[in-house]
Design an enzyme around this catalytic site. Structure first.
Site, PDB file in Angstrom:
ATOM      1  N   CYS A 114      66.898 -38.128   8.455  1.00 59.50           N
ATOM      2  CA  CYS A 114      67.120 -39.552   8.700  1.00 59.50           C
ATOM      3  C   CYS A 114      66.789 -40.357   7.455  1.00 59.50           C
ATOM      4  O   CYS A 114      65.632 -40.714   7.218  1.00 59.50           O
ATOM      5  CB  CYS A 114      66.280 -40.006   9.890  1.00 59.50           C
ATOM      6  N   CYS A 161      65.286 -43.708   8.139  1.00 61.50           N
ATOM      7  CA  CYS A 161      63.869 -43.682   8.535  1.00 61.50           C
ATOM      8  C   CYS A 161      62.962 -43.471   7.319  1.00 61.50           C
ATOM      9  O   CYS A 161      61.917 -44.090   7.197  1.00 61.50           O
ATOM     10  CB  CYS A 161      63.570 -42.529   9.485  1.00 61.50           C
ATOM     11  N   ASP A 162      63.347 -42.554   6.459  1.00 62.46           N
ATOM     12  CA  ASP A 162      62.406 -42.067   5.442  1.00 62.46           C
ATOM     13  C   ASP A 162      62.771 -42.404   4.000  1.00 62.46           C
ATOM     14  O   ASP A 162      61.953 -42.212   3.100  1.00 62.46           O
ATOM     15  CB  ASP A 162      62.294 -40.529   5.546  1.00 62.46           C
TER      16      ASP A 162
END
Ligand code: NAP
Length: 350
Positions: free
Chosen positions: A169, A172-173
């Site tokens: 992701c 996300c990261d």
């Protein structure tokens, strides 16, 4: 005695369904998933995909701010161990958002069982559900909100460096310091891969997009985006053979294997992002309810959460391979609870 409504799943769809069902006095019972090593490895622990993310900046209602006092007042201190809490001003994190939703469901009387449902019998009424340990329970209505999980290639080295440079992701990261101004790898050739690669160009010095063929699967506009971006280099006809790294630094590079000749080569990188699709968590439903070719639960009518089995409703990513957002999952969770309530009322059960 049979339950009125059971909800399987503990992401935004499951908790939103629970909040609405509890407020409708249906006394919902949520199976939030079991805490097992198998679920950890598959990415299917309680609280779902959001529990694996850091900040969630696009969930309406949670602008960046200091949530500390609110979290401490809203959530049972025992649950803090499951949360990834930052100090200071930030957007809500995935685990925080899930704990807040879980608590909100509890506040209205939701009961929670930390276990998996591993089998269902939907041809009988009430429906019968089987738990991991073999026990069964019965319910009149069922809301399926089991979500999906990101696919990984299944390499041992991928597993070794999960959370230390390997992610599924980018959104996300991607902003983590370890990825800044470093070369990064994205694996895949679909819209997600291009989207992730494009997103990562904000942080990376260069993004290598690794695709196993000589043509992207992504839509035309996304293909153009990838080929026109000077920071994205497409490594055609290659697969990821191994993630390279060490204990101290995590990921340091990758070894690629050509799909057209017998050759390998290495590239330095501080991160590897897999974008090779998702798998819905619906294996336990096979043969019981209509699923799409890819295994997603089929909604039987537009703008309804009804399925091929009357009394069974589906919400979130388990039924949606298109939007896949926390907020859309929460929306369909709410819809499923409203649909279930109306159906139970029509049956004279509620
Ligand atoms: P996808 O379209 O199924 O693409 C998966 C990609 O991963 C394919 O290129 C596939 O290669 C590759 N792949 C799969 N297994 C692999 C393996 N074991 N090793 C190497 N490569 C592998 O999945 P997606 O990109 O996640 O998209 C899913 C759906 O969401 C699509 O309908 C997409 O249009 C939609 N979506 C839309 C947007 C947008 O419009 N902005 C963004 C994201 C997703 P092959 O091509 O060789 O099969």
């Amino acid at each position: 005695m049979a339950e009125q409504v059971v909800i399987i799943g503990s992401g935004p769809a499951g908790w939103s369904a629970a909040i609405y069902a509890a407020r409708a006095e249906l006394k919902p019972l949520v199976f939030e998933g079991a805490i097992t090593e198998e679920n950890r490895l598959a990415g299917t622990l309680p609280l779902g995909q959001l529990a694996l993310t850091t900040e969630v900046e696009n969930y309406a209602g949670f602008p960046a701010g200091d949530l500390k006092g609110f979290l401490e007042s809203a959530i049972d201190p025992e649950r803090f161990q499951y949360m990834f809490v930052h100090e200071g001003k930030h957007a809500v994190t995935g685990p925080e958002l899930m704990e807040l939703m879980r608590q909100q469901a509890v506040n209205f009387g939701t009961r929670i069982v930390t276990d998996d449902i591993v089998g269902v019998e939907l041809q009988q009424r009430p429906f019968r559900l089987r738990l991991l340990g073999g026990e069964t329970i019965e319910t009149h209505a069922l809301i399926l909100a089991t979500g999906a999980r990101a696919n990984y290639l299944g390499l041992p080295s991928e597993e070794t460096y999960k959370n230390r440079g390997v992610s599924a992701c980018a959104v996300c990261d991607g902003a983590l310091p370890r990825f800044r101004n470093k070369p990064l790898i994205v694996v895949g050739g679909g819209d997600s891969a291009v989207e992730e690669a494009t997103y990562l160009t904000k942080y990376a010095s260069k993004v290598h997009l690794i695709h196993r063929r000589d043509k992207l699967r992504a839509s035309k506009i996304m293909q153009e985006r990838a080929t026109n971006d000077p920071k994205i280099q497409i490594e055609w006809n290659h697969t990821l053979e191994e993630v390279l790294g060490n204990d101290k630094e995590g990921v340091t590079g990758v070894r690629l294997r050509s799909t057209v000749e017998d050759a390998t080569r290495e590239l330095p990188a501080s991160g590897v992002f897999l974008a090779i699709g998702h798998t819905p968590n619906t294996a336990f439903l096979k043969g019981q309810i209509a699923l799409t070719e890819k295994g997603y639960i089929q909604w039987s009518q537009p703008f309804r959460t009804t399925t091929s089995v009357e009394g069974v409703f589906a919400a979130g990513d388990a039924a949606d391979d298109h939007y896949r957002q926390a907020i859309t999952s929460a929306g369909t969770g709410c819809m499923a609870a409203l649909d279930a309530e109306r159906w139970l009322a029509a049956q004279g059960i509620h």
